[in-house]
Each structure stands twice: as C-alpha cells, then as structure tokens.
Design a protein around this motif. Structure first.
Motif, PDB file in Angstrom:
ATOM      1  N   ALA A   1      -8.818  -3.818  12.477  1.00  0.00           N
ATOM      2  CA  ALA A   1      -9.008  -5.063  13.226  1.00  0.00           C
ATOM      3  C   ALA A   1     -10.015  -5.973  12.533  1.00  0.00           C
ATOM      4  N   ALA A   2     -11.044  -5.366  11.943  1.00  0.00           N
ATOM      5  CA  ALA A   2     -12.085  -6.160  11.282  1.00  0.00           C
ATOM      6  C   ALA A   2     -11.552  -6.919  10.071  1.00  0.00           C
ATOM      7  N   ILE A   3     -10.535  -6.350   9.417  1.00  0.00           N
ATOM      8  CA  ILE A   3      -9.970  -7.037   8.251  1.00  0.00           C
ATOM      9  C   ILE A   3      -8.635  -7.711   8.580  1.00  0.00           C
ATOM     10  N   GLY A   4      -8.315  -7.758   9.878  1.00  0.00           N
ATOM     11  CA  GLY A   4      -7.162  -8.515  10.328  1.00  0.00           C
ATOM     12  C   GLY A   4      -5.817  -7.904  10.032  1.00  0.00           C
ATOM     13  N   LEU A   5      -5.715  -6.576  10.133  1.00  0.00           N
ATOM     14  CA  LEU A   5      -4.467  -5.896   9.803  1.00  0.00           C
ATOM     15  C   LEU A   5      -4.026  -4.954  10.919  1.00  0.00           C
ATOM     16  N   LYS A   6      -2.737  -4.662  10.937  1.00  0.00           N
ATOM     17  CA  LYS A   6      -2.189  -3.639  11.811  1.00  0.00           C
ATOM     18  C   LYS A   6      -1.136  -2.857  11.037  1.00  0.00           C
ATOM     19  N   VAL A   7      -0.783  -1.686  11.545  1.00  0.00           N
ATOM     20  CA  VAL A   7       0.228  -0.843  10.908  1.00  0.00           C
ATOM     21  C   VAL A   7       1.548  -1.046  11.660  1.00  0.00           C
ATOM     22  N   THR A   8       2.610  -1.308  10.911  1.00  0.00           N
ATOM     23  CA  THR A   8       3.913  -1.540  11.523  1.00  0.00           C
ATOM     24  C   THR A   8       4.967  -0.628  10.896  1.00  0.00           C
ATOM     25  N   GLY A   9       6.124  -0.540  11.549  1.00  0.00           N
ATOM     26  CA  GLY A   9       7.222   0.242  11.009  1.00  0.00           C
ATOM     27  C   GLY A   9       7.436   1.532  11.769  1.00  0.00           C
ATOM     28  N   GLU A  10       8.121   2.448  11.122  1.00  0.00           N
ATOM     29  CA  GLU A  10       8.478   3.735  11.728  1.00  0.00           C
ATOM     30  C   GLU A  10       8.153   4.859  10.752  1.00  0.00           C
ATOM     31  N   MET A  11       7.377   5.846  11.199  1.00  0.00           N
ATOM     32  CA  MET A  11       6.986   6.959  10.342  1.00  0.00           C
ATOM     33  C   MET A  11       7.995   8.101  10.473  1.00  0.00           C
ATOM     34  N   PRO A  12       8.594   8.539   9.356  1.00  0.00           N
ATOM     35  CA  PRO A  12       9.534   9.655   9.438  1.00  0.00           C
ATOM     36  C   PRO A  12       8.813  10.959   9.758  1.00  0.00           C
ATOM     37  N   ASN A  13       9.557  11.900  10.318  1.00  0.00           N
ATOM     38  CA  ASN A  13       8.971  13.161  10.758  1.00  0.00           C
ATOM     39  C   ASN A  13       9.215  14.244   9.705  1.00  0.00           C
ATOM     40  N   PHE A  14       8.504  14.130   8.567  1.00  0.00           N
ATOM     41  CA  PHE A  14       8.604  15.108   7.485  1.00  0.00           C
ATOM     42  C   PHE A  14       7.261  15.786   7.279  1.00  0.00           C
ATOM     43  N   PRO A  15       7.227  17.093   6.986  1.00  0.00           N
ATOM     44  CA  PRO A  15       5.954  17.772   6.759  1.00  0.00           C
ATOM     45  C   PRO A  15       5.357  17.509   5.377  1.00  0.00           C
ATOM     46  N   LYS A  16       6.202  17.101   4.418  1.00  0.00           N
ATOM     47  CA  LYS A  16       5.724  16.840   3.057  1.00  0.00           C
ATOM     48  C   LYS A  16       6.316  15.527   2.569  1.00  0.00           C
ATOM     49  N   MET A  17       5.474  14.674   1.981  1.00  0.00           N
ATOM     50  CA  MET A  17       5.959  13.428   1.404  1.00  0.00           C
ATOM     51  C   MET A  17       5.035  12.970   0.281  1.00  0.00           C
ATOM     52  N   MET A  18       5.626  12.237  -0.658  1.00  0.00           N
ATOM     53  CA  MET A  18       4.867  11.484  -1.638  1.00  0.00           C
ATOM     54  C   MET A  18       4.738  10.066  -1.100  1.00  0.00           C
ATOM     55  N   VAL A  19       3.512   9.609  -0.883  1.00  0.00           N
ATOM     56  CA  VAL A  19       3.258   8.298  -0.296  1.00  0.00           C
ATOM     57  C   VAL A  19       2.803   7.339  -1.390  1.00  0.00           C
ATOM     58  N   ILE A  20       3.477   6.196  -1.501  1.00  0.00           N
ATOM     59  CA  ILE A  20       3.059   5.190  -2.481  1.00  0.00           C
ATOM     60  C   ILE A  20       2.826   3.872  -1.751  1.00  0.00           C
ATOM     61  N   GLY A  21       1.875   3.087  -2.279  1.00  0.00           N
ATOM     62  CA  GLY A  21       1.560   1.806  -1.670  1.00  0.00           C
ATOM     63  C   GLY A  21       1.306   0.740  -2.709  1.00  0.00           C
ATOM     64  N   ALA A  22       1.690  -0.487  -2.405  1.00  0.00           N
ATOM     65  CA  ALA A  22       1.505  -1.632  -3.285  1.00  0.00           C
ATOM     66  C   ALA A  22       1.645  -2.892  -2.416  1.00  0.00           C
ATOM     67  N   PRO A  23       1.249  -4.052  -2.943  1.00  0.00           N
ATOM     68  CA  PRO A  23       0.541  -4.263  -4.200  1.00  0.00           C
ATOM     69  C   PRO A  23      -0.937  -3.887  -4.095  1.00  0.00           C
ATOM     70  N   HIS A  24      -1.460  -3.368  -5.184  1.00  0.00           N
ATOM     71  CA  HIS A  24      -2.855  -2.938  -5.245  1.00  0.00           C
ATOM     72  C   HIS A  24      -3.600  -3.898  -6.170  1.00  0.00           C
ATOM     73  N   THR A  25      -4.313  -4.851  -5.565  1.00  0.00           N
ATOM     74  CA  THR A  25      -4.998  -5.881  -6.355  1.00  0.00           C
ATOM     75  C   THR A  25      -6.477  -5.991  -6.033  1.00  0.00           C
ATOM     76  N   SER A  26      -6.976  -5.166  -5.115  1.00  0.00           N
ATOM     77  CA  SER A  26      -8.357  -5.298  -4.652  1.00  0.00           C
ATOM     78  C   SER A  26      -8.848  -3.971  -4.104  1.00  0.00           C
ATOM     79  N   ASN A  27     -10.172  -3.795  -4.104  1.00  0.00           N
ATOM     80  CA  ASN A  27     -10.754  -2.615  -3.475  1.00  0.00           C
ATOM     81  C   ASN A  27     -10.484  -2.594  -1.969  1.00  0.00           C
ATOM     82  N   TRP A  28     -10.204  -3.739  -1.382  1.00  0.00           N
ATOM     83  CA  TRP A  28      -9.898  -3.806   0.038  1.00  0.00           C
ATOM     84  C   TRP A  28      -8.609  -3.064   0.366  1.00  0.00           C
ATOM     85  N   ASP A  29      -7.719  -2.910  -0.615  1.00  0.00           N
ATOM     86  CA  ASP A  29      -6.492  -2.144  -0.368  1.00  0.00           C
ATOM     87  C   ASP A  29      -6.823  -0.697  -0.035  1.00  0.00           C
ATOM     88  N   GLY A  30      -7.849  -0.159  -0.685  1.00  0.00           N
ATOM     89  CA  GLY A  30      -8.291   1.196  -0.366  1.00  0.00           C
ATOM     90  C   GLY A  30      -8.881   1.284   1.028  1.00  0.00           C
TER      91      GLY A  30
END
Length: 217
Positions: A30-59
C-alpha cells in the motif's frame, strides 16, 4: 483485475508467515501504491520469474507480495555469502546458497533441490540485472525443464499499480516458443524506470499484442 489475497491460495502452495507478516506485506504494498492481482495456481513446486526489473523497488514489491500472501518463496545467492554472522539470517530469509563451480552448476544444484523437496518455489529474474540487459538469461527455463516444474510469470506493472500473476505453463523443449509466450505478457507494461528496460521487452513495441495461449493444466 481481481485482487489476490492469501485466502485465495490452494493447499499445495508452500506457505510461510502469520497474521502480522501478512499485515506488514499489505502495508508495504500500500505504501508504494501496489496490489497483487490474478490467479495463483495450486502447485507445490514452481519456478517463479518476474519482470521488468529496473529498480531496487522491484525487490521491495516482490518481498511485499510474498509477505502479504504468506507464500514461501526462495531466492538464490552465492554459497560464499553464507558465512558468519550472515549465514543464519540468509537462511531465515529463505535464501538458497549455490556453489556455481559445483558439477552441474546452478542448473544441476537447483534441479536436485526441486527433486528432493515436497514443496519449493524459487524466484529468479530472467533479465539478470536492473541495468537494461540486451538479452534474457535462460537458466530459469533449463532448471524448470530439468526439474519438470511449471513456470509462473509475474508482471511488475508500476503504471497500473499492480503485480500481476499473469501466466503459468509447463516448459517445453522449444525454448524460443516458451520465451515468446513469457514475453507476450509484458506488452504495455510500465517499469519503475522505463529507461532501463531490457532489450526483449523494448522490442515488444514492434510486435503485435497477443494474449498467452491456454495455461497448462
């Protein structure tokens, strides 16, 4: 887009945290003005990737998401960092130490970890840097393919104020087709620092906007 909460996650998703950490994660987002959207699949193991990564704020946003949803997500660091007095803290934070010089390298070590674990989400950045990479690293795909785990695609969209759980799929031997599928999720996305966009995302401006194919079961 529907906002995603911890109550929306299935029983197979690895969990970590409590009421306080979920509250903290929501406050961070909330402090950085974001929310999480979408649907999370129900898998016990996954490789998670995220982009675009252009700032330390992404972390910061990724940490906020993991806390808010109480998801146990691991990241990778060099084994040499696991020394006193930081080793215990790094393990508590969910950091996995990898010996890049070991037989099989990062791909071999992480594949073994996936094979030995009942539940495991590992998060990697295909761009490899926040400084505008010309190409994407494909290690995440080779690991997911070898470990036979799905790839989950997160979109960090500062323009729309959201982290979108955009797509997931079972990787195939056709890496180019799989990368095209991943990139199809990033049309029109506004990065925190647009000047540092990676080459593959910049190139989307010259391609038609196509929706991802049906998600793998």
């Amino acid at each position: 887009m529907t906002e995603l909460t911890s109550q929306d996650l299935g029983p197979a998703v690895p969990r970590r945290g409590n009421r306080f950490t979920r509250w903290l994660g929501r406050r961070v987002l909330a402090a950085i003005g974001l929310k999480v959207t979408g649907e999370m699949p129900n898998f016990p193991k996954m490789m998670v990737i995220g982009a675009p990564h252009t700032s330390n704020w992404d972390g910061v946003m990724a940490i906020g998401m993991a806390l808010a949803l109480s998801i146990d997500v691991r990241v990778v660091a060099k084994q040499s960092l696991f020394r006193w007095p930081f080793a215990g803290l790094l393990r508590w934070m969910g950091v996995i130490g990898i010996d890049r010089n070991a037989a099989g390298g990062v791909v071999g070590e992480l594949t073994q970890l996936y094979n030995e674990a009942d539940q495991l989400y590992v998060c990697m950045s295909p761009e490899g840097t926040r400084g505008g990479a010309t190409t994407w690293k494909t290690g995440f795909h080779r690991i997911a393919l070898a470990a036979e785990v799905p790839v989950l695609v997160l979109v960090f969209d500062w323009g729309r104020g959201r982290i979108d759980v955009a797509d997931w799929f079972q990787p195939s031997e056709d890496i180019e087709a799989d990368l095209d599928r991943v990139l199809s999720n990033y049309h029109g996305v506004l990065a925190r620092n647009p000047a540092r966009l990676s080459g593959p995302i910049k190139a989307l401006a010259d391609k038609p906007d196509t929706a991802p194919v049906d998600r793998a079961a």
